[in-house]
Write an enzyme that holds these catalytic residues in place. Structure first.
Site, PDB file in Angstrom:
ATOM      1  N   GLU A 123      20.788 -38.436 -68.793  1.00 21.39           N
ATOM      2  CA  GLU A 123      20.357 -39.076 -67.619  1.00 21.39           C
ATOM      3  C   GLU A 123      20.306 -37.962 -66.278  1.00 21.39           C
ATOM      4  O   GLU A 123      21.270 -37.283 -66.236  1.00 21.39           O
ATOM      5  CB  GLU A 123      21.373 -40.169 -67.192  1.00 21.39           C
ATOM      6  CG  GLU A 123      21.258 -41.495 -67.846  1.00 21.39           C
ATOM      7  CD  GLU A 123      22.160 -42.537 -67.928  1.00 21.39           C
ATOM      8  OE1 GLU A 123      22.948 -42.376 -66.684  1.00 21.39           O
ATOM      9  OE2 GLU A 123      22.299 -43.371 -68.842  1.00 21.39           O
TER      10      GLU A 123
ATOM     11  N   HIS B  23      24.743 -49.018 -63.009  1.00 20.99           N
ATOM     12  CA  HIS B  23      26.380 -48.644 -63.024  1.00 20.99           C
ATOM     13  C   HIS B  23      26.355 -47.591 -63.854  1.00 20.99           C
ATOM     14  O   HIS B  23      27.500 -47.014 -64.043  1.00 20.99           O
ATOM     15  CB  HIS B  23      26.943 -49.840 -63.612  1.00 20.99           C
ATOM     16  CG  HIS B  23      26.369 -50.432 -65.042  1.00 20.99           C
ATOM     17  ND1 HIS B  23      25.707 -51.462 -64.722  1.00 20.99           N
ATOM     18  CD2 HIS B  23      26.273 -49.591 -66.099  1.00 20.99           C
ATOM     19  CE1 HIS B  23      25.234 -51.429 -66.324  1.00 20.99           C
ATOM     20  NE2 HIS B  23      25.603 -50.507 -67.013  1.00 20.99           N
TER      21      HIS B  23
END
Lengths: 389, 292
Positions: free
Chosen positions: B209, B247
């Site tokens: 990511e 998150h």
């Protein structure tokens, strides 16, 4: 969580770090009274918004007369400021900070943040502080001294001395700067910050060291043990749909395009956005219902998607792990009927109880566009938007 | 045919009687994980699904043979639970808890290292060696025994990739979620090293990511120690800079950790980077049947 400059400065003050004399002003009357308190010395007026780049956007000004002060304060308050960082929506100015305009001979930078790779807090110091610090950090990184702090040892004196002397700061300021560094570090630890920076930290003409601007961000995960910090939160500085989503434990972020996305899990949500872009469309948002969503949460998520007027197609991409596909399907059907959704809905479901989920969708009578995998779904989204790929 | 955990791994569950802990303990038992004990302070002496509960980790460790622990303790107490496990001598710690304060994790990270223990997570779906052992919250049935190692920072995106592979008959040796928080225990590099030593893993998939530099570190390591083919995907190419996307701790700051830099670094190291998340299985197939 972010706070305003004036709130950050109040925190610095409570840790014995000198700040300019000043006050927060919300109206004309406040402005007049501070002019009288400060006995007519030049003042600086700073718009309080949760964004950088205020100076260039016309949100900071030095005023020399009472009229100038009152005029500027009245034009700023109640307006929306657009800076390089706010995006096209800008940010509302609800109050301004008015303080003495200090005369200084040097601008320094002092900051603490977390180094994820080393798993430690890092201190950054530079003798070339000011608005250009980011440029300096990327173009001449040797001008920014970095000290990694061992979690078990904490910040040590030798580190402060080393960093300050390496950045060519006159050693006569060492004692004062060292004490400020320690205080800021203590604040960082005690308040669970994710960023604490003073920029610029100035050396005044009287050889005083003062924090002229400050930015402090907090770790959201630690707010449960800092009610005093949580109370500083200013919702006017946040996107109202994002705030609304957070109430239901949903994670929503507004983006520029017109495809409303409902996804579970941040990684899958980002991958979905990337996929949408690959087929030539643009995501309107990022709505993460999480892996443990209930049908109630799915419904609330839907409402939020519909409140966003930019949304032209809804794309639901769910991989049910803990979240069961039948639970999700029920939420979608209920929401679609209750809210009378007229937009095209492209849906791709996979994972736990997927057969049952698909049956619920098929039997619902809703005109849903279903897809067997992510790739096909994205193409159908493009199709629904009339994009030919 | 796996790393870190297999069918012989004896597992403790910390927080076994809590909502999450109880639900997932049942799921893990059903999958075939060898859960030998649980800990909930104040409930020692009791049983959960026939598994003995202890008040403290050290007591559990004294009475039972334990190789690994799964932590389902609420955020304010989770860092302490990890420390307790390490101090009691447990060497494999999987912390599923989401929302632990970052500063708590700094001390934990260094303490774990100093005791030669390994930490997976926090904020992870856990670890699974399909058909043998599952310590975590992932849906077991989507996995299939095989020879692909998967290392990922996210939950549902990993399920997506695993599923893409499993339905095409490509099984996995071990799948690990390293966790989405800023500070996590094992990272891509550590796990890549383990997979390289595992004879039965023939290919590794890295699901990354934006944010942080963990993927870049893996690329630098791989450049010098190329042994098995690696396929990678980086989520968040289109994410706006400076925004925290959920998150997962995906945040881009000052050009560091953005998708373009990550992809470039990985490609330069000889890793195949897939652009389309729907086609990760295809890249794995290609790499698997191409002779290196």
């Amino acid at each position: 969580m972010k706070i305003h400059e004036y709130q950050a400065k109040n925190l610095l003050k409570s840790y014995s770090i000198p700040i300019p004399k000043g006050t927060i002003v919300k109206n004309k009357k406040d402005a007049i009274s501070i002019w009288e308190d400060m006995k007519g010395i030049p003042l600086v007026v700073k718009a309080q918004i949760h964004s950088g780049g205020r100076g260039k956007a016309g949100g900071v000004k030095i005023v020399n007369t009472k009229e100038e002060l009152v005029d500027y304060v009245s034009t700023l308050i109640g307006t929306v400021l657009y800076t390089e960082q706010t995006g096209k929506d800008g940010m509302p100015v609800e109050c301004v900070l008015v303080e003495e305009a200090l005369k200084f001979k040097k601008e320094l930078y002092l900051g603490f943040t977390i180094d994820r790779a080393r798993a430690c807090i890092t201190m950054l110091v530079s003798s070339e502080g000011g608005v250009e610090i980011e440029k300096i950090a990327s173009q001449s990184p040797e001008k920014v001294m970095i000290e990694h702090i061992e979690p078990l040892l904490g910040l040590r004196d030798f580190q402060i001395t080393r960093a300050l002397l390496l950045t060519n700061i006159d050693s006569k300021y060492l004692r004062k700067l060292s004490s400020i560094s320690k205080s800021l570090y203590r604040l960082f630890i005690e308040k669970d910050c994710s960023l604490a920076e003073i920029n610029p930290l100035v050396i005044t003409e009287d050889d005083e060291i003062v924090a002229v601007d400050a930015k402090i961000n907090f770790d959201d995960n630690a707010l449960f043990r800092h009610p005093e910090i949580l109370s500083l939160r200013d919702y006017t500085q946040e996107n109202h749909l994002e705030v609304e989503a957070a109430k239901y434990n949903l994670n929503y972020i507004k983006l520029k395009g017109n495809v409303g996305c409902m996804v579970n899990g941040a990684g899958l949500a980002m991958a979905t956005m990337d996929l949408i872009k690959l087929v030539g469309a643009e995501p309107a948002n990022f709505l993460d219902v999480g892996d443990g969503a209930t049908s109630q949460m799915v419904k609330e998520g839907f409402k939020i998607l519909l409140l966003d007027k930019d949304v032209k197609v809804i794309f639901i991409n769910i991989f049910g792990g803990i979240l069961r596909c039948d639970t999700l399907a029920r939420g979608i059907v209920e929401a679609a009927y209750e809210l009378q959704v007229e937009l095209p809905i492209v849906i791709r479901l996979e994972g736990t109880n997927v057969e049952e989920g698909k049956r619920i969708l098929t039997e619902s009578g809703l005109s849903l566009i279903t897809a067997k995998d992510m790739g096909e779904a994205a193409l159908k989204v493009a199709g629904a938007l009339g994009l030919t790929s | 045919m796996s790393i870190l955990v297999d069918k012989n791994t004896r597992v403790l569950v910390q927080g076994i009687t809590g909502n999450e802990g109880a639900f997932h303990t049942r799921q893990m038992i059903e999958y075939g994980t060898n859960i030998v004990a649980g800990v909930t302070p104040g409930k020692g002496g009791g049983f959960f699904e026939g598994i003995p509960i202890f008040n403290t980790v050290s007591e559990a460790k004294k009475r039972m043979e334990i190789d690994a622990t799964a932590i389902f303790v609420p955020p304010p107490f989770a860092a302490d639970a990890i420390l307790e496990a390490v101090e009691s001598g447990i060497k494999i710690i999987v912390c599923l808890t989401e929302g632990i304060p970052t500063l708590d994790m700094l001390t934990v990270f260094h303490y774990v290292k100093s005791k030669d223990a390994v930490l997976i997570g926090p904020n992870t779906p856990g670890i699974i060696s399909p058909g043998k052992c599952k310590i975590g919250v992932m849906a077991g049935y989507i996995h299939k025994e095989g020879s692909i190692g998967i290392i990922s920072r996210s939950g549902t995106l990993t399920y997506e990739v695993v599923y893409q592979l499993s339905i095409r008959g490509i099984g996995q040796s071990t799948c690990i979620g390293i966790g989405g928080d800023p500070i996590v225990g094992l990272k891509y590099v550590d796990l890549l090293k383990m997979f390289e030593k595992d004879d039965d893993t023939e290919l590794v998939v890295i699901i990354g990511e934006i944010g942080g530099t963990a993927e870049e570190e893996a690329a630098y390591y791989y450049k010098k120690n190329k042994k098995k083919p690696v396929v990678a995907f980086i989520a968040g190419v289109t994410a706006p800079s400076g925004r925290r996307m959920g998150h997962a701790g995906a945040i881009i700051t000052g050009g560091k950790g953005d998708a373009t830099t990550k992809i470039k670094t990985l490609e330069e190291a000889g890793i195949t980077v897939v652009k389309n998340p729907a086609e990760i299985w295809q890249a794995v197939m290609d790499a698997k049947y191409k002779k290196y």
